[in-house]
Design an enzyme around this catalytic site. Sequence first.
Site, PDB file in Angstrom:
ATOM      1  N   LYS A  45      -2.754 -10.886  12.029  1.00  0.00           N
ATOM      2  CA  LYS A  45      -1.850  -9.855  11.514  1.00  0.00           C
ATOM      3  C   LYS A  45      -1.003 -10.357  10.339  1.00  0.00           C
ATOM      4  O   LYS A  45      -0.558 -11.490  10.329  1.00  0.00           O
ATOM      5  CB  LYS A  45      -0.945  -9.426  12.681  1.00  0.00           C
ATOM      6  CG  LYS A  45       0.126  -8.426  12.341  1.00  0.00           C
ATOM      7  CD  LYS A  45      -0.430  -7.053  12.118  1.00  0.00           C
ATOM      8  CE  LYS A  45       0.630  -6.136  11.506  1.00  0.00           C
ATOM      9  NZ  LYS A  45       0.029  -4.990  10.800  1.00  0.00           N
ATOM     10  N   GLY A  46      -0.764  -9.474   9.376  1.00  0.00           N
ATOM     11  CA  GLY A  46       0.043  -9.802   8.197  1.00  0.00           C
ATOM     12  C   GLY A  46       1.403 -10.376   8.588  1.00  0.00           C
ATOM     13  O   GLY A  46       2.107  -9.815   9.423  1.00  0.00           O
ATOM     14  N   ASN A  69      -3.605   4.685   8.308  1.00  0.00           N
ATOM     15  CA  ASN A  69      -2.470   4.057   8.977  1.00  0.00           C
ATOM     16  C   ASN A  69      -1.387   3.767   7.964  1.00  0.00           C
ATOM     17  O   ASN A  69      -1.652   3.551   6.785  1.00  0.00           O
ATOM     18  CB  ASN A  69      -2.891   2.774   9.703  1.00  0.00           C
ATOM     19  CG  ASN A  69      -2.813   1.564   8.803  1.00  0.00           C
ATOM     20  OD1 ASN A  69      -1.736   0.991   8.609  1.00  0.00           O
ATOM     21  ND2 ASN A  69      -3.938   1.188   8.210  1.00  0.00           N
ATOM     22  N   VAL A  71       1.304   1.477   9.103  1.00  0.00           N
ATOM     23  CA  VAL A  71       2.066   0.585   9.984  1.00  0.00           C
ATOM     24  C   VAL A  71       3.203  -0.074   9.215  1.00  0.00           C
ATOM     25  O   VAL A  71       4.334  -0.163   9.707  1.00  0.00           O
ATOM     26  CB  VAL A  71       1.136  -0.469  10.616  1.00  0.00           C
ATOM     27  CG1 VAL A  71       1.940  -1.538  11.350  1.00  0.00           C
ATOM     28  CG2 VAL A  71       0.163   0.210  11.573  1.00  0.00           C
ATOM     29  N   CYS A 130      -1.153  -4.183   0.210  1.00  0.00           N
ATOM     30  CA  CYS A 130      -0.742  -3.254   1.264  1.00  0.00           C
ATOM     31  C   CYS A 130      -0.188  -1.980   0.639  1.00  0.00           C
ATOM     32  O   CYS A 130       0.781  -2.039  -0.119  1.00  0.00           O
ATOM     33  CB  CYS A 130       0.311  -3.867   2.185  1.00  0.00           C
ATOM     34  SG  CYS A 130       0.870  -2.684   3.412  1.00  0.00           S
ATOM     35  N   LYS A 165      -6.575 -10.963  -1.091  1.00  0.00           N
ATOM     36  CA  LYS A 165      -7.097  -9.644  -0.680  1.00  0.00           C
ATOM     37  C   LYS A 165      -6.708  -8.585  -1.710  1.00  0.00           C
ATOM     38  O   LYS A 165      -5.532  -8.379  -1.983  1.00  0.00           O
ATOM     39  CB  LYS A 165      -6.561  -9.278   0.711  1.00  0.00           C
ATOM     40  CG  LYS A 165      -7.215  -8.034   1.311  1.00  0.00           C
ATOM     41  CD  LYS A 165      -6.800  -7.889   2.767  1.00  0.00           C
ATOM     42  CE  LYS A 165      -7.548  -6.770   3.478  1.00  0.00           C
ATOM     43  NZ  LYS A 165      -7.155  -6.685   4.898  1.00  0.00           N
ATOM     44  N   GLY A 243     -14.682  -3.187   4.580  1.00  0.00           N
ATOM     45  CA  GLY A 243     -14.464  -1.764   4.346  1.00  0.00           C
ATOM     46  C   GLY A 243     -15.508  -0.967   5.100  1.00  0.00           C
ATOM     47  O   GLY A 243     -16.617  -0.774   4.626  1.00  0.00           O
ATOM     48  N   GLY A 265     -13.007  -4.637  10.596  1.00  0.00           N
ATOM     49  CA  GLY A 265     -11.657  -4.150  10.873  1.00  0.00           C
ATOM     50  C   GLY A 265     -11.634  -3.029  11.880  1.00  0.00           C
ATOM     51  O   GLY A 265     -11.684  -3.239  13.102  1.00  0.00           O
ATOM     52  N   THR A 266     -11.607  -1.817  11.375  1.00  0.00           N
ATOM     53  CA  THR A 266     -11.435  -0.637  12.216  1.00  0.00           C
ATOM     54  C   THR A 266     -12.472  -0.547  13.340  1.00  0.00           C
ATOM     55  O   THR A 266     -12.170  -0.020  14.409  1.00  0.00           O
ATOM     56  CB  THR A 266     -11.489   0.617  11.324  1.00  0.00           C
ATOM     57  OG1 THR A 266     -10.546   0.425  10.261  1.00  0.00           O
ATOM     58  CG2 THR A 266     -11.116   1.867  12.071  1.00  0.00           C
TER      59      THR A 266
END
Lengths: 303, 259
Positions: A45-46, A69, A71, A130, A165, A243, A265-266
Amino acid sequence: MADLSVNIGGLKLKNPVMTASGTFGYGLEFSDFVNLEDIGGIIVKGTTLKPREGNPYPRMAETAQGMLNCVGLQNKGVDYFCEHIYPQIKDIGTNMIVNVSGSCCEDYAECAARIGELERIPAIELNISCPNVKQGGMAFGVTAEGAASVVKAVREAYKKTLIVKLSPNVTDIAGIARSVEDAGADAVSLINTLMGMAIDIEKRRPVLSIATGGLSGPAVKPVALRMVWQVAKAVKIPVVGLGGIMNARDAVEFLLAGATAVEIGTANFIDPAVTVKVARGIDEYLERHGCSSVREIIGALEA
Amino acid sequence: MRKYILDLTVAANEHLREGYALLKLTQGRPLPSMLPGQFAELKVEGSETTFLRRPISINYVDEEKNEVWFLIHEVGDGTRKLGAMAPGDTLSVVMPLGNGFTMPASSDEKVLLVGGGVGTAPLLYMGKKMADMGCRPSFLLGGRSAGDLMQLDMFAELGDVYLTTEDGSAGEQGFVTQHSLWGEGQRFDRIATCGPKPMMVAVARCAQERGIDCEASLENMMACGLGACLCCVENTVEGNLCVCKEGPVFNTKKLLWQI
């Protein structure tokens, strides 16, 4: 079994499958479903210099073949990470990589330097993309100059493998990738989420608390694939593709387009065991095509 | 608690009423142990508009038949597809997830379980586990009309049942918080509630006025169900917490509700 190992700017991965930041927690959340050591790398996590509460709820909207999202980089800060989380994850037998976020060059550099002191963290992924934080990340990631300035600052403070990224919310991602390469990045990863929106027509309001969010999932895969293909042709450093990867076939598409490794990811939300299935599926593909190494298919797209 | 990805088979699908399906799933051998108040993430197949799994509370566990039950309220295409599943179909389930309700410390503890609409679902399994340990829970169940109140025969086997309906077609007329049991000086040691948020806030207020500990089960929109994506957070006295991992059950004192 084919040789699945790849090298990302000095970082050796046993296979090209990593997890995307913010979708796999610190790895521990998924340890009931997969053997974490079977994953090439886990990008956690970031993490920011100071703790962040993130954006208010609602933070998520389901979309056709994907989700939005916002977040907003909720995390307890780098001190908490070093003191409380690092001891829990440092002995996991794979590359534990920290995604580093910030809102100014100094914060990025200081956070990266703190992570650099941790012996068992061999790399960071610098999040300059982000879309959910004001002055957070994406501001740097949308211009070549901004991206270069933050990468230069971090490069001076951080000596291990530096992956940057990239944001897809730009007109010329290849140009930004080149400037990041020139500024000292060891690798680039792309794409972060595509900025999007969802509306509740009954309430006539945006679904998300801050109106916009980042789109991920299979819906973004064609865009991601195109960008990875463009960037891989534009830079000499390794490209990590992500992606909308849901299965091994998707992953192989990214490898053929020029990615040296991929991030999932997702898809972890739909199938918490997807990572190891993708690694196995890549191996099956290689066997079927008579390849002895995954490196034979990286960028092997026929013209 | 260890979590699993299981391919379960639909043993039965009972439509309790229009828009509500009771899915009984089995794997033909003992299921992992589950706590009352925990939930599962159910995978939806064949729905173009559904991408994520659907979080559904555990309604009941039939240990003799190795069945776990889910009461599905069909509100969108995903839940409609779940509600249309037929015996013999296979369903991917990630479970058990979340924390669950606090169980009574002893069998003489008096617990009131307050449910509204489909929110009554997890209270049935809570009642069963309490009955297993020799407790006799009280259930206060509310709906708009008599048809909204489901599984009443099973609730009645486990404890004392009190009903309210807004139209007066079953039990006392009004909301659960207007039931006469609140005025009877009935002393409860603990309250657990699940249902629409305005109802749970009102129940929390009743509990607070009487100095009774109260837990509420939340249903924020969720993606991963594992505490990884941080989408389903509830703002609490401890900051943003994941409903899927630190919840779904919270002591109402911990929530920042306007009680």
